[in-house]
Design a protein around this motif. Structure first.
Motif, PDB file in Angstrom:
ATOM      1  N   TYR A 203     -17.895 -14.500   8.303  1.00  0.00           N
ATOM      2  CA  TYR A 203     -18.619 -14.701   7.045  1.00  0.00           C
ATOM      3  C   TYR A 203     -19.981 -14.016   7.079  1.00  0.00           C
ATOM      4  O   TYR A 203     -20.383 -13.346   6.118  1.00  0.00           O
ATOM      5  N   ILE A 204     -20.695 -14.148   8.194  1.00  0.00           N
ATOM      6  CA  ILE A 204     -22.026 -13.539   8.317  1.00  0.00           C
ATOM      7  C   ILE A 204     -21.935 -12.027   8.256  1.00  0.00           C
ATOM      8  O   ILE A 204     -22.739 -11.352   7.590  1.00  0.00           O
ATOM      9  N   GLU A 205     -20.929 -11.477   8.916  1.00  0.00           N
ATOM     10  CA  GLU A 205     -20.761 -10.014   8.905  1.00  0.00           C
ATOM     11  C   GLU A 205     -20.473  -9.518   7.491  1.00  0.00           C
ATOM     12  O   GLU A 205     -21.045  -8.507   7.038  1.00  0.00           O
ATOM     13  N   ARG A 206     -19.600 -10.197   6.775  1.00  0.00           N
ATOM     14  CA  ARG A 206     -19.270  -9.780   5.411  1.00  0.00           C
ATOM     15  C   ARG A 206     -20.477  -9.961   4.481  1.00  0.00           C
ATOM     16  O   ARG A 206     -20.707  -9.138   3.588  1.00  0.00           O
ATOM     17  N   TYR A 207     -21.253 -10.992   4.684  1.00  0.00           N
ATOM     18  CA  TYR A 207     -22.417 -11.238   3.835  1.00  0.00           C
ATOM     19  C   TYR A 207     -23.468 -10.140   4.049  1.00  0.00           C
ATOM     20  O   TYR A 207     -24.076  -9.647   3.082  1.00  0.00           O
ATOM     21  N   ARG A 208     -23.685  -9.759   5.310  1.00  0.00           N
ATOM     22  CA  ARG A 208     -24.663  -8.693   5.588  1.00  0.00           C
ATOM     23  C   ARG A 208     -24.220  -7.368   4.971  1.00  0.00           C
ATOM     24  O   ARG A 208     -25.041  -6.598   4.450  1.00  0.00           O
ATOM     25  N   PRO A 217     -18.706  -8.005  -3.421  1.00  0.00           N
ATOM     26  CA  PRO A 217     -19.003  -9.397  -3.776  1.00  0.00           C
ATOM     27  C   PRO A 217     -19.414 -10.195  -2.531  1.00  0.00           C
ATOM     28  O   PRO A 217     -18.992  -9.896  -1.414  1.00  0.00           O
ATOM     29  N   LYS A 218     -20.263 -11.200  -2.765  1.00  0.00           N
ATOM     30  CA  LYS A 218     -20.636 -12.104  -1.671  1.00  0.00           C
ATOM     31  C   LYS A 218     -19.429 -12.954  -1.272  1.00  0.00           C
ATOM     32  O   LYS A 218     -18.636 -13.386  -2.116  1.00  0.00           O
ATOM     33  N   ASP A 219     -19.277 -13.182   0.017  1.00  0.00           N
ATOM     34  CA  ASP A 219     -18.109 -13.904   0.521  1.00  0.00           C
ATOM     35  C   ASP A 219     -18.240 -15.399   0.238  1.00  0.00           C
ATOM     36  O   ASP A 219     -19.337 -15.924   0.044  1.00  0.00           O
ATOM     37  N   ASP A 220     -17.096 -16.077   0.244  1.00  0.00           N
ATOM     38  CA  ASP A 220     -17.048 -17.515  -0.017  1.00  0.00           C
ATOM     39  C   ASP A 220     -17.105 -18.268   1.311  1.00  0.00           C
ATOM     40  O   ASP A 220     -16.458 -17.896   2.297  1.00  0.00           O
ATOM     41  N   ASP A 221     -17.880 -19.374   1.348  1.00  0.00           N
ATOM     42  CA  ASP A 221     -18.029 -20.151   2.580  1.00  0.00           C
ATOM     43  C   ASP A 221     -17.155 -21.406   2.583  1.00  0.00           C
ATOM     44  O   ASP A 221     -17.363 -22.298   3.394  1.00  0.00           O
ATOM     45  N   ALA A 222     -16.180 -21.490   1.677  1.00  0.00           N
ATOM     46  CA  ALA A 222     -15.362 -22.705   1.552  1.00  0.00           C
ATOM     47  C   ALA A 222     -14.606 -23.018   2.834  1.00  0.00           C
ATOM     48  O   ALA A 222     -14.504 -24.181   3.248  1.00  0.00           O
TER      49      ALA A 222
END
Length: 690
Positions: A203-208, A217-222
């Motif tokens: 998630y952190i890698e995709r968000y960066r 798009p920003k990733d989902d943390d669900a």
């Protein structure tokens, strides 16, 4: 505050932090409990910011400068979270930091945060201000007027780094040996603690990547939140397992840290998520800010180390004590008389224990040997009393207090209220009081005549009393609540009784946690000597009696050595116990040929009563306090009981001394003869009705 804001409009960036400290000092009320003053100060700041655009622009720049120039990660990953240290290492570190505080790092937001809220009670007035007032202050800053995208991006990146650190630590905590020991399926299946770390890193890698390329798009943390829920469920399962298998301080420490890491990760993910609800995010941000201030204010608190780390252990210890306490509560007259007989047996043995104590004192052994002899006399005597299923009355309060606290907890858990079903709880306390009364009466009723008979027999057999006249006068002097420190010494004995109750619960927990009975039953040499059947019986006895035997042993050693310790350190420290004090009265009376005077006799009897009441009140009060604290309750939860108990006393005073008679069982009425095929039953029905 207006002067401070005016300074901000012209001050250089390097001078903004001292001005922020000055502004917080202006917001802070003189007393942290003064809620009205705190609200008034926040409202005044809101008015100044809304009225003067240059003021709010200066304050915005100061806050953004603070965020952009300071390293934020330690604030998110360390403040309010227990460190990766053992209980004793944390205790030593906090003591050292209180004696020699560390130097603040100007580039750390954590240290700047502590500089802003430097008073130890800042978190109190911050929490007293309603959320709506803080939200109005946030709106008054009008951050939409000045969008500093660099500061926002830098904060997001550091929050992502904090999530990564917290996730790695949570994965390591979930694989601690004590966690695995209480939840073995973690080894057989994929652990949610490990899986959440894999998801968090992705998630952190995709968000960066999305921060660099706005088209993505920003990733989902669900998925991470679902895994955090699973981690929390597994931690709750470990707690339940610990209730059966025993608990340790280190296990408690790990469980607290797991909870703290999960809560902090959820908060950071919520703050990072651009799609999260703005109002709920503001509410959570305010809550965590107050929590961070409290953590900074109390980061050197030694008391918090004990309260945080011993909560589950204290609960487990008092739960063991409460189960033992059930045996010290007489429900009916049969059990009430059984308690009297049990207490009378203890009084019989105490009569001989007091003889051994007096003879040991006459031997004038060296101080340390004398203390050891006194302690062993008490310890072995109390252990013998337990083995014979007799009862020392003063041992009851430490056990019954835990039972009372457990009853309060059971009631609160049903509907969330702390005052439910108080009538039943008042009845329990009445049962405890009358059981305590008959136990004391049984102890004293046998200790006095047995000691008298021993003293008379000794004088007849040896031609001299057990103690000389000077010692007899000293014994009577020690019973006087006026001429001596008898009540104070009785309070010390009450503390020893309380500690003995904790020790009993601790060793019961230790026996379960370390599987001591199973290990004893598996000893090859013991099975060879005693046989398999007898070894299992020994292991079973230890399982159910280790705590009681340990508590009695340590209690006896404390009673025997405290007087010597007081003599060595030059303090008037000693113990007085009601059962032994009543026995000493008999020995003194025989020595003085019963010529002790009515006044001295009445004062001595009053002293014995006060000693007993002090023994019970101190041990019961301390035990109830610990039991309530272990369940996150306080004495306020028990206040409504007092009125009910007093009304019961004035309405049915006899219930505090004697249980009411059990109703006689009514004979069953047989069916009518027309509705049964049993002729004998029909004839019996007709005979009963004449």
């Amino acid at each position: 505050m207006q002067v401070t804001l005016l300074k901000m409009t012209t001050a250089a960036d390097s001078a903004q932090v001292p001005l922020l400290v000055e502004l917080v000092d202006g917001l802070r009320p003189r007393r942290a409990s003064d809620e009205r003053a705190a609200i008034h100060n926040v409202q005044a700041l809101c008015y100044l910011l809304e009225s003067h655009p240059d003021y709010r622009a200066a304050l915005r720049r100061a806050l953004l400068y603070l965020l952009s120039t300071c390293w934020q990660v330690p604030l998110y990953t360390e403040t309010g979270i227990l460190s990766n240290e053992t209980f004793f290492a944390t205790l030593r570190r906090r003591i050292g930091l209180r004696l020699l505080p560390p130097v603040a790092d100007p580039h750390s937001l954590k240290d700047r945060f502590a500089q802003l809220f430097h008073r130890n009670d800042d978190y109190e007035w911050l929490a007293n201000v309603p959320s709506q007032n803080w939200f109005e202050l946030g709106r008054a800053l009008h951050f939409e007027e000045e969008q500093d995208h660099d500061s926002i991006a830098r904060t997001q990146v550091q929050m992502l780094e904090a999530v990564q650190i917290l996730s790695c630590r949570l994965a390591a905590l979930g694989l601690e040996p004590e966690i695995v020991r209480n939840c073995p399926e973690v080894q057989r299946f994929e652990s949610p603690f490990v899986h959440q770390n894999v998801e968090a890193l992705a998630y952190i890698e995709r968000y960066r990547t999305a921060m660099i390329d706005d088209a993505l798009p920003k990733d989902d943390d669900a998925q991470i939140l679902v895994l955090l829920d699973q981690c929390e469920t597994l931690a709750a399962k470990v707690r339940r397992s610990a209730a059966r298998q025993g608990v340790s301080v280190s296990l408690t420490y790990h469980l607290i840290r797991i909870r703290q890491h999960i809560e902090r990760m959820r908060l950071l993910l919520d703050l990072i998520d651009p799609d999260s609800d703005r109002d709920s995010r503001a509410e959570r941000l305010l809550t965590v800010m107050i929590g961070l201030v409290r953590a900074e204010n109390r980061k050197h608190s030694i008391r918090d180390v004990f309260s945080e780390n011993t909560e589950l252990l204290a609960l487990q210890v008092t739960d063991h004590a409460s189960r033992t306490g059930e045996h010290y509560i007489a429900e009916n007259r049969r059990e009430w008389m059984a308690m009297f007989r049990s207490a009378a047996g203890a009084g019989l043995i105490v009569g001989f224990m007091s003889l051994v104590k007096l003879l040991t004192a006459k031997a004038h052994l060296p101080l340390l040997l004398e203390a050891l002899a006194f302690g062993l006399n008490y310890a072995l005597g109390f252990m013998l009393i337990h083995i014979l299923h007799f009862t020392i009355a003063t041992k009851q309060p430490a056990m019954t207090a835990a039972k009372i606290a457990a009853s309060i907890h059971q009631q609160t858990s049903k509907s969330g209220k702390k005052q439910l079903d108080l009538d039943e709880l008042a009845q329990l306390i009445v049962k405890v009081l009358r059981t305590q009364f008959i136990a004391i009466f049984g102890n004293v009723a046998l200790a006095l005549p047995v000691a008298l008979a021993i003293a008379l027999g000794w004088k007849y057999a040896f031609g001299a009393p057990v103690v000389d006249a000077a010692k007899a006068q000293h014994l009577l002097h020690d019973l006087s609540p006026i001429a001596s420190l008898a009540v104070f010494h009785a309070a010390i004995a009450g503390c020893c009784l309380f500690l003995a109750g904790l020790i009993s619960g601790y060793y019961d927990n230790k026996a379960i946690y370390n599987k001591i009975p199973e290990r004893i039953a598996a000893l090859p040499w013991l099975n060879k000597v005693l046989g398999e059947h007898r070894t299992r019986r020994v292991a079973g006895y230890i399982e159910h009696n280790l705590g009681a035997l340990a508590g009695n042993f340590y209690f006896g050693m404390m009673l025997g050595t405290i007087g010597t310790i007081g003599m060595l350190i030059g303090l008037p420290v000693d113990i007085r116990h009601i059962t032994f004090s009543s026995a000493y009265l008999s020995y003194a009376a025989v020595t003085l040929n019963f010529d002790i005077g009515l006044n001295v006799l009445l004062i001595s009897l009053a002293g014995i009563v006060l000693i007993g009441l002090t023994n019970l009140a101190v041990s019961f009060g301390l035990a109830l306090w610990v039991a309530l604290r272990s369940r996150k309750l306080n004495f306020r939860a028990t206040r409504p009981l007092l009125g009910k108990i007093l009304r019961h006393f004035f309405t049915y005073p006899g219930d505090f001394l004697l249980p009411p008679r059990s109703p006689k069982p009514q004979p069953e009425t047989p069916a009518e003869p027309g509705r049964t095929d049993n002729a004998e039953t029909a004839r019996e029905w007709i005979r009963q009705r004449g």
